[in-house]
Design an enzyme around this catalytic site. Structure first.
Site, mmCIF file in Angstrom:
data_model
loop_
_atom_site.group_PDB
_atom_site.id
_atom_site.type_symbol
_atom_site.label_atom_id
_atom_site.label_comp_id
_atom_site.label_asym_id
_atom_site.label_seq_id
_atom_site.Cartn_x
_atom_site.Cartn_y
_atom_site.Cartn_z
ATOM 1 N N ASN A 185 37.980 37.604 51.029
ATOM 2 C CA ASN A 185 36.590 37.696 50.564
ATOM 3 C C ASN A 185 36.520 36.982 49.219
ATOM 4 O OD1 ASN A 185 34.102 38.445 49.610
ATOM 5 N ND2 ASN A 185 34.593 40.632 49.396
ATOM 6 N N TRP A 186 35.936 35.790 49.238
ATOM 7 C CA TRP A 186 35.929 34.979 48.007
ATOM 8 C C TRP A 186 34.880 35.427 47.002
ATOM 9 C CZ3 TRP A 186 36.581 29.100 49.651
ATOM 10 C CH2 TRP A 186 37.801 28.963 50.325
ATOM 11 N N LYS A 187 34.003 36.318 47.433
ATOM 12 C CA LYS A 187 32.914 36.802 46.557
ATOM 13 C C LYS A 187 32.161 35.610 45.948
ATOM 14 C CE LYS A 187 35.454 41.011 45.923
ATOM 15 N NZ LYS A 187 35.688 42.220 45.172
ATOM 16 N N HIS A 214 29.640 45.675 52.112
ATOM 17 C CA HIS A 214 30.642 45.716 51.048
ATOM 18 C C HIS A 214 30.131 46.611 49.926
ATOM 19 C CE1 HIS A 214 33.160 44.460 47.712
ATOM 20 N NE2 HIS A 214 34.021 44.051 48.628
ATOM 21 N N GLU A 233 30.068 46.298 46.849
ATOM 22 C CA GLU A 233 29.278 45.605 45.821
ATOM 23 C C GLU A 233 27.842 45.405 46.295
ATOM 24 O OE1 GLU A 233 32.050 42.377 45.322
ATOM 25 O OE2 GLU A 233 33.453 43.786 44.393
ATOM 26 N N GLU A 271 37.770 50.473 51.993
ATOM 27 C CA GLU A 271 37.975 49.955 50.648
ATOM 28 C C GLU A 271 37.581 51.013 49.623
ATOM 29 O OE1 GLU A 271 37.922 45.354 50.723
ATOM 30 O OE2 GLU A 271 35.898 46.044 50.349
ATOM 31 N N GLY A 300 39.236 45.326 42.718
ATOM 32 C CA GLY A 300 39.228 44.496 41.516
ATOM 33 C C GLY A 300 39.794 45.186 40.286
ATOM 34 N N SER A 328 42.578 45.672 45.737
ATOM 35 C CA SER A 328 43.757 45.220 44.995
ATOM 36 C C SER A 328 44.978 44.968 45.882
ATOM 37 C CB SER A 328 44.100 46.186 43.859
ATOM 38 O OG SER A 328 43.037 46.224 42.922
ATOM 39 N N GLY A 343 40.319 40.412 48.063
ATOM 40 C CA GLY A 343 39.405 39.736 47.146
ATOM 41 C C GLY A 343 40.177 38.786 46.240
ATOM 42 N N GLY A 344 40.464 39.230 45.039
ATOM 43 C CA GLY A 344 41.097 38.396 44.005
ATOM 44 C C GLY A 344 42.277 37.568 44.493
HETATM 45 P P1 PGA Z 1 40.105 42.972 45.480
HETATM 46 O O1 PGA Z 1 38.737 43.002 46.311
HETATM 47 O O2 PGA Z 1 41.193 42.561 46.418
HETATM 48 O O3 PGA Z 1 39.867 41.947 44.390
HETATM 49 O O4 PGA Z 1 40.323 44.342 44.930
HETATM 50 C C1 PGA Z 1 38.693 43.480 47.626
HETATM 51 C C2 PGA Z 1 37.290 43.445 48.149
HETATM 52 O O5 PGA Z 1 36.348 43.685 47.376
HETATM 53 O O6 PGA Z 1 37.045 43.166 49.339
#
Ligand code: PGA
Length: 257
Positions: free
Chosen positions: A10-12, A96, A98, A168, A174, A214, A235-236
């Site tokens: 997930n590149w956000k 998600h 967010e 999640e 994050g 994470s 994500g990251g």
């Molecule tokens: P993260 O994000 O790996 O940076 O914690 C995961 C996500 O939000 O899907």
């Protein structure tokens, strides 16, 4: 029942178009021989068309990070499932945390989006998870149950088999704070049991449940050894070819920890 693992990135809201294509090129080269697991990348909307051209002959599948549930209309700023389909997306992240936190998504909108995506043949990656306060107050399982019941309301067995769930925990996204494999497995097993007891019986054994929050090269192997963890939503660590490749190429013996 063997569930094919899925590693999704997930590149956000990161990357320029050029950076996006460069990252895809590297990922394709480094993972060319991977065939026993599914790889999905979810770049931002503007890059999806070009991203498709880049990955179309590879083992990398393309996903979007969101969609709207209406087919078309005066919905400024929204993107429909058929638009995603027209640029050859096969997956779409729905609900998600967010989006729930900053853009007002609810279990009800999540439910509508899942149905819209399935109707067009896309695979929804549906996110659920609790906040730290909910976990500390002992409300974690209730929160998960509410999200599962609301999000998947009215879906038939055949539809459930086509979607992917991502657990999640919000406190792990994050933050560098990963749930331990045991903490994650506890919730994954609970989600599967909820699905089995509630409506879906044995079908629940074929539904893939990813862990997200994470995930990094250092913890993927241990997470993937757990029986009910069928992959990761990253994500990251999906923003760099080296770290995402290491995660894609996890090595785990199911059930050994
Ligand atoms: P993260 O994000 O790996 O940076 O914690 C995961 C996500 O939000 O899907």
């Amino acid at each position: 029942m063997a569930r094919v693992p899925v590693i999704a990135g997930n590149w956000k809201m990161y990357k320029t178009q050029q950076e996006a294509i460069e990252l895809l090129m590297k990922l394709m080269e480094m993972n060319e021989t991977v065939s026993d697991r599914e790889i999905v990348v979810c770049p931002p909307f503007p890059f999806l068309g070009l991203a498709h051209q880049a990955v179309s002959h590879s083992n990398i599948k393309l996903g979007a990070q969101n969609c709207y549930f209406e087919k078309e209309g005066a919905y400024t700023g929204e993107v429909s499932v058929s638009m995603l389909k027209s640029v050859k997306c096969s997956h779409v992240i729905i609900g998600h945390s967010e989006r729930r936190q900053f853009f007002g998504e609810t279990d009800e909108s999540v439910n509508k989006k899942i149905k819209a995506a399935l109707a067009e043949g896309l695979t929804p990656i549906v996110c659920i998870g609790e906040t730290l306060a909910e976990r500390e107050e002992g409300r974690m399982m209730q929160v998960i149950k509410t999200q599962v019941e609301g999000g998947f309301s009215g879906l038939h067995k055949e539809e459930m088999q086509k979607l992917i769930i991502a657990y999640e925990p919000i406190w792990a996204i994050g933050t560098g704070k990963t749930a331990t494999p045991e903490q994650a497995e506890e919730v994954h097993a609970y989600i599967r049991k909820l699905l089995a007891d509630g409506w879906y019986g044995e079908t629940s054994e074929s539904i893939r449940i990813l862990y997200g929050g994470s995930v990094k090269p250092e913890n993927i192997d241990d997470l993937m050894e757990k029986l009910n963890i069928d992959g990761a939503l990253v994500g990251g660590a999906s923003l760099k070819a080296e770290s995402f490749t290491r995660i894609i190429q996890f090595q785990a013996k199911k059930g050994s920890n």
